[in-house]
Design an enzyme around this catalytic site. Structure first.
Site, mmCIF file in Angstrom:
data_model
loop_
_atom_site.group_PDB
_atom_site.id
_atom_site.type_symbol
_atom_site.label_atom_id
_atom_site.label_comp_id
_atom_site.label_asym_id
_atom_site.label_seq_id
_atom_site.Cartn_x
_atom_site.Cartn_y
_atom_site.Cartn_z
ATOM 1 N N GLU A 1 0.818 -1.221 0.000
ATOM 2 C CA GLU A 1 0.000 0.000 0.000
ATOM 3 C C GLU A 1 0.852 1.272 0.000
ATOM 4 O O GLU A 1 0.421 2.313 -0.513
ATOM 5 C CB GLU A 1 -0.952 0.012 1.194
ATOM 6 C CG GLU A 1 -2.081 -1.031 1.106
ATOM 7 C CD GLU A 1 -1.670 -2.404 1.589
ATOM 8 O OE1 GLU A 1 -0.476 -2.626 1.875
ATOM 9 O OE2 GLU A 1 -2.549 -3.286 1.693
ATOM 10 N N PHE B 1 -11.170 -7.585 13.917
ATOM 11 C CA PHE B 1 -10.102 -8.020 13.026
ATOM 12 C C PHE B 1 -9.805 -6.929 12.001
ATOM 13 O O PHE B 1 -10.702 -6.405 11.358
ATOM 14 C CB PHE B 1 -10.514 -9.323 12.316
ATOM 15 C CG PHE B 1 -9.498 -9.783 11.322
ATOM 16 C CD1 PHE B 1 -8.228 -10.173 11.745
ATOM 17 C CD2 PHE B 1 -9.789 -9.806 9.966
ATOM 18 C CE1 PHE B 1 -7.269 -10.592 10.824
ATOM 19 C CE2 PHE B 1 -8.831 -10.221 9.041
ATOM 20 C CZ PHE B 1 -7.569 -10.612 9.470
ATOM 21 N N GLN B 2 -8.542 -6.593 11.866
ATOM 22 C CA GLN B 2 -8.061 -5.559 10.938
ATOM 23 C C GLN B 2 -8.704 -4.193 11.186
ATOM 24 O O GLN B 2 -8.870 -3.409 10.256
ATOM 25 C CB GLN B 2 -8.250 -6.006 9.481
ATOM 26 C CG GLN B 2 -7.336 -7.180 9.151
ATOM 27 C CD GLN B 2 -7.203 -7.452 7.676
ATOM 28 O OE1 GLN B 2 -8.113 -7.220 6.907
ATOM 29 N NE2 GLN B 2 -6.047 -7.976 7.271
ATOM 30 N N LYS C 1 -17.395 -1.114 6.114
ATOM 31 C CA LYS C 1 -17.850 -2.107 5.144
ATOM 32 C C LYS C 1 -19.376 -2.113 4.998
ATOM 33 O O LYS C 1 -19.891 -2.252 3.893
ATOM 34 C CB LYS C 1 -17.347 -3.486 5.572
ATOM 35 C CG LYS C 1 -17.334 -4.462 4.437
ATOM 36 C CD LYS C 1 -16.619 -5.738 4.810
ATOM 37 C CE LYS C 1 -16.755 -6.741 3.673
ATOM 38 N NZ LYS C 1 -16.177 -8.038 4.023
ATOM 39 N N MET D 1 24.255 9.508 1.993
ATOM 40 C CA MET D 1 23.980 10.769 2.690
ATOM 41 C C MET D 1 24.227 10.620 4.189
ATOM 42 O O MET D 1 24.707 11.553 4.839
ATOM 43 C CB MET D 1 22.541 11.205 2.419
ATOM 44 C CG MET D 1 22.255 12.622 2.844
ATOM 45 S SD MET D 1 23.388 13.796 2.109
ATOM 46 C CE MET D 1 22.416 14.451 0.772
HETATM 47 C C1 LIG Z 1 12.300 5.914 5.066
HETATM 48 C C2 LIG Z 1 13.569 6.598 5.401
HETATM 49 N N1 LIG Z 1 14.392 6.059 6.342
HETATM 50 C C3 LIG Z 1 15.561 6.676 6.640
HETATM 51 C C4 LIG Z 1 15.919 7.826 6.030
HETATM 52 C C5 LIG Z 1 17.224 8.521 6.399
HETATM 53 N N2 LIG Z 1 18.122 8.572 5.231
HETATM 54 C C6 LIG Z 1 18.264 9.664 4.464
HETATM 55 S S1 LIG Z 1 19.313 9.454 3.190
HETATM 56 C C7 LIG Z 1 19.637 7.864 3.667
HETATM 57 C C8 LIG Z 1 20.590 7.019 2.884
HETATM 58 C C9 LIG Z 1 20.153 6.778 1.500
HETATM 59 O O1 LIG Z 1 21.043 5.862 0.907
HETATM 60 P P1 LIG Z 1 20.958 5.511 -0.608
HETATM 61 O O2 LIG Z 1 19.568 5.249 -1.019
HETATM 62 O O3 LIG Z 1 21.935 4.426 -0.910
HETATM 63 O O4 LIG Z 1 21.381 6.863 -1.323
HETATM 64 P P2 LIG Z 1 22.773 7.654 -1.366
HETATM 65 O O5 LIG Z 1 22.726 8.675 -0.286
HETATM 66 O O6 LIG Z 1 23.868 6.667 -1.180
HETATM 67 O O7 LIG Z 1 22.758 8.272 -2.709
HETATM 68 C C10 LIG Z 1 18.937 7.542 4.831
HETATM 69 C C11 LIG Z 1 19.034 6.262 5.521
HETATM 70 C C12 LIG Z 1 15.022 8.364 5.084
HETATM 71 N N3 LIG Z 1 15.268 9.517 4.454
HETATM 72 N N4 LIG Z 1 13.881 7.715 4.769
#
Ligand SMILES: Cc1ncc(C[n+]2csc(CCOP(=O)(O)OP(=O)(O)O)c2C)c(N)n1
Lengths: 587, 171
Positions: free
Chosen positions: A52, A114-115, A164, A485
């Protein structure tokens, strides 16, 4: 008197009347009557996602790329909670979206059935508005109202929670006379579309008198429709002012234009941030002074008078106090400004001194990056991808991380509705489903998700959705094996202690793609980059490219947390070791 | 690391809302989600039109925060109007408290005397206790409770503030 219909039939008929062509969804017990009603009709297409969360992001991508509201249908309980991230994302980025969630029958509500979950309670803070419909006679009106609220004023997500028994109960359905009728009927919701004339006049005089103006534009311009982007060009043309944009606003102003400064903020260009810092007038257009844009507030545009035009009154003076706050649709407000400007026969001021300074800042070439023969530089990969596809005017989505910022910096957009990214919430896993939604809305467009290897795994199951509907989406992974990042922040803030930011076990993305019926490719050698991109584009179907890039590249320029716009880090060598606690708290 | 605070003002807001389920949770939730102070919140249907309720909110914060609170409330779909009674000018604010006081002998007489000064009514009495009903501005009630604490206060129930602008005109 119209003949009675079931709630599920009313829903389908109202959606049809509202012009809905596509619904992104996933079935379950609490929405079976609606799925049955969908089965029996042909006007609305249902796209079956694999989770979803994917439905919500796909609806966002569809909305962002087409300008039409995205519609989501999910079951109660876990179906609804899975959709919550996408709903929150849509709220932050002002995406028009209507989410229909199934709910347990009204006699069961509150019994831990449920749900069952309290969808209204859970989504209260991440929707523009939400409804629990208990009376089938009210359903038709609620659906029309929900679309009106989702798409008018500052757009946003609206949830309709539908028990529902209401889906199977019967009632009459009357189609409203039009959106105007829905608006007139609503007693309390009155978005202010037309800006105050006196304030527009003041704004025009301030712009005409400014010596160092900057137009600071945001996602609100894209939301206001393509005409608003045209109007921005006109406002720029008559005033001569340089233009910068937030992450969400990219594409509203053509990147090839000589007055374009690039994106501003944390990873914005040197020229955009210095121009903001030195401006004597800032005109904020559908932008909300997000903390990633302003940096340290007391050092943000200290000498500038500020005009803020926004459809959302609560955005004005929320973060930065402005001299003139104007509530209204930004497209119409710019139209008004242009008309007043012409009516008063203002000439564009001579801004040559201002542009001379801007050119000096441009001379820093803040988007330059080190070249390498040994490894593919991620910035270079994006640049080459852009060059290979620019003539096709692709729609680009991203996940979240360094690749997102590099895409914002190195992929130049010429028009609106081409750039889909999770700006406000920063949701990893957004890009693939958003690309799918955009491709559904624009079957013939080239749609590319620029991804990170960590982010893509957040909604990887949606590869199957693209396969099922034969969507030729391209996923271009900049694989650095790190949550790049996060690692960059750890380098900057925590003396390079890379706590849990390295992916020890990555899947073989080529085999993974193939397992889902996609073409899988790997590009490792800088010399193979262009050929690989060409091969990806030549394939008439979905392709996932595992592009291996330099593992430790960092995204510059960068304003570290707690710093002013003028304290930008431009090069790797400037990465400092450890930050103060105060700066850490601002990260 | 220090967290900065700014000088705070107290404001009384009158909010008219569509009388729909969950509206109170929506309003209260806005305050908690955005970290705004809420000193009191009362709600009742008060107009001819049963579909509209009036909520009185007493809140406090620096002026910029008050401005945001008003804008954020105004943005909620079921909100008709938000009026800052404090900005509008003189207004009347009243609260009701039920105050249980325990005591015998001298304490009991003292409680009765103080109640008279504050025009508190006795609504329940036993040989060892009273329940007083007192209305007035929040400061008056605070003061009354302070005095009662010395003579044997055991329990309080307060309504929160209802407020209205002075003069002939409705808001
Ligand atoms: C759902 C979610 N969880 C955690 C984060 C924190 N976060 C921001 S950037 C990142 C790393 C992203 O890594 P990647 O997709 O390999 O991209 P890169 O920075 O290496 O280009 C994380 C964990 C987020 N933005 N979203």
């Amino acid at each position: 008197m119209a003949a009675d219909k079931t709630g599920a039939d009313i829903l389908i008929e109202a959606l049809t009347d509202l012009g809905v062509e596509v619904v992104f969804g996933y079935p379950g017990g609490a929405v079976l009557p609606i799925y049955d009603a969908l089965f029996k009709q042909t006007k609305i297409r249902h796209i079956l996602v694999r989770q979803e969360g994917g439905a919500a992001h796909a609806a966002e991508g569809y909305a962002r790329a087409t300008g039409k509201p995205g519609v989501v249908l999910v079951t109660s309980g876990p179906g609804a909670t899975n959709a919550v991230t996408g709903i929150a994302d849509a709220l932050m980025d002002s995406i028009p979206m209507v989410v229909i969630t199934g709910q347990v029958g009204t006699p069961l509500i509150g019994t831990d059935a449920f749900q069952e979950c309290d969808t209204i309670g859970i989504t209260r803070h991440c929707t523009k508005h939400n409804y629990l419909v208990k009376d089938p006679a009210k359903l038709g009106a609620v659906i029309h109202e929900a679309f009106y609220i989702a798409t008018s004023g500052r757009p946003g997500p609206v949830v309709i929670d539908l028990p529902k028994d209401v889906q199977v109960a019967t009632a009459a359905y009357r189609k409203p006379a039009g959106p105007g009728a829905v608006a007139a009927q609503h007693k309390s919701y009155r978005p202010q579309v037309k800006a105050d004339t006196a304030l527009i006049e003041t704004a025009v005089e301030m712009l005409a008198a400014a010596e160092r103006p900057v137009l600071y534009t945001g996602g609100g311009i894209i939301n206001a429709g393509p005409a608003a982007s045209q109007m921005l060009r006109e406002l720029q043309r008559i005033s001569g002012a340089p233009v910068t944009s937030t992450l969400m606003g990219l594409g509203a102003f053509p990147a090839s234009h000589p007055a374009w400064l690039g994106m501003l903020g944390m990873h914005g260009t040197y020229e955009a941030n210095h121009a903001m810092n030195q401006a004597d007038l800032i005109v904020a257009l559908g932008a909300r002074f997000d903390d990633r844009v302003t940096g340290r507030l007391d050092a943000f545009a200290p000498n500038a008078r500020k005009i803020h035009i926004d459809i959302d009154r609560s955005s004005i003076n929320k973060i930065v106090r402005v001299d003139v706050g104007i509530v209204g649709d930004v497209g119409r407000a710019m139209d008004d400004m242009v008309r007043v400007w012409k009516g008063r026969a203002h000439q564009a001021a001579d801004l040559s001194t201002w542009f001379a300074r801007i050119d000096e800042w441009r001379g820093k070439k803040s988007l330059a990056y080190p070249e390498s023969k040994a490894a593919i530089m991620p910035q270079h990969a994006i640049r080459r991808l852009w060059e290979a596809t620019r003539h096709l005017k692709p729609i680009v989505s991203t996940e979240v991380g360094q690749h997102q910022m590099w895409a914002a910096q190195h992929f130049d957009f010429e028009g609106p509705n081409k750039w889909l990214t999770s700006g406000g919430l920063g949701t990893m896993g957004y890009g693939l489903p958003a690309a799918i939604g955009a491709q559904i809305g624009h079957p013939d467009a080239l749609v590319i998700d620029i991804a990170g290897e960590a982010s893509i795994q957040m909604n990887i199951q949606e590869l199957a959705t693209a396969t099922q509907y034969r969507l030729p989406v391209k996923v271009f992974i900049l694989n650095n094996e790190y949550m790049g990042m996060v690692r960059q922040w750890q380098d900057l803030t925590y003396a390079g202690r890379h706590s849990h930011s390295y992916s020890e076990a990555l899947p073989d993305f080529v085999k993974l793609a193939e397992a889902y019926g996609w073409k899988g490719m790997r590009i490792e050698d800088p010399d193979a980059l262009d050929g690989g991109i060409a091969e990806m584009l030549a394939h008439d179907g979905p392709v996932m490219v595992d592009c291996r890039v330099a593992k430790l590249a960092n995204c510059f320029p960068m304003i570290p947390s707690g710093a002013a716009h003028t304290d930008m880090l431009l090069y790797e060598s400037e990465v400092v070791g450890e930050m103060t606690d105060e700066a850490k708290a601002l990260v | 690391m220090q967290i900065k605070t700014q000088a705070s003002e107290r404001h009384t807001l009158s909010v008219t809302v569509e009388n729909e389920p969950g509206i109170l949770a929506r309003i209260a939730g806005l305050f908690s989600a955005r970290g705004y102070n809420i000193e009191s919140l009362t709600v009742a249907d008060v107009t001819e039109d049963a579909t509209i309720s009036r909520i009185t909110i007493v809140t406090s914060g620096p002026p910029a925060v008050i401005e945001q609170i008003i804008a954020q409330l105004d943005r909620l779909v079921p909100v008709h109007r938000v009026v800052d009674l404090t900005e509008l000018g003189p207004h009347v604010a009243r609260e009701l408290a039920l105050v249980k006081v325990k005591g015998t002998g001298e304490k009991r007489i003292e409680a009765m005397r103080l109640a008279e000064v504050y025009r508190a009514r006795v609504v329940d009495a036993t040989t060892a206790s009273f329940v007083f009903e007192v209305t007035g501005g929040p400061e008056k009630i605070d003061k009354f409770l302070e005095l009662m604490r010395e003579v044997g206060l055991v329990e309080v129930a307060r309504t929160g503030v209802a407020a209205i602008a002075r003069g002939a005109d409705p808001i």
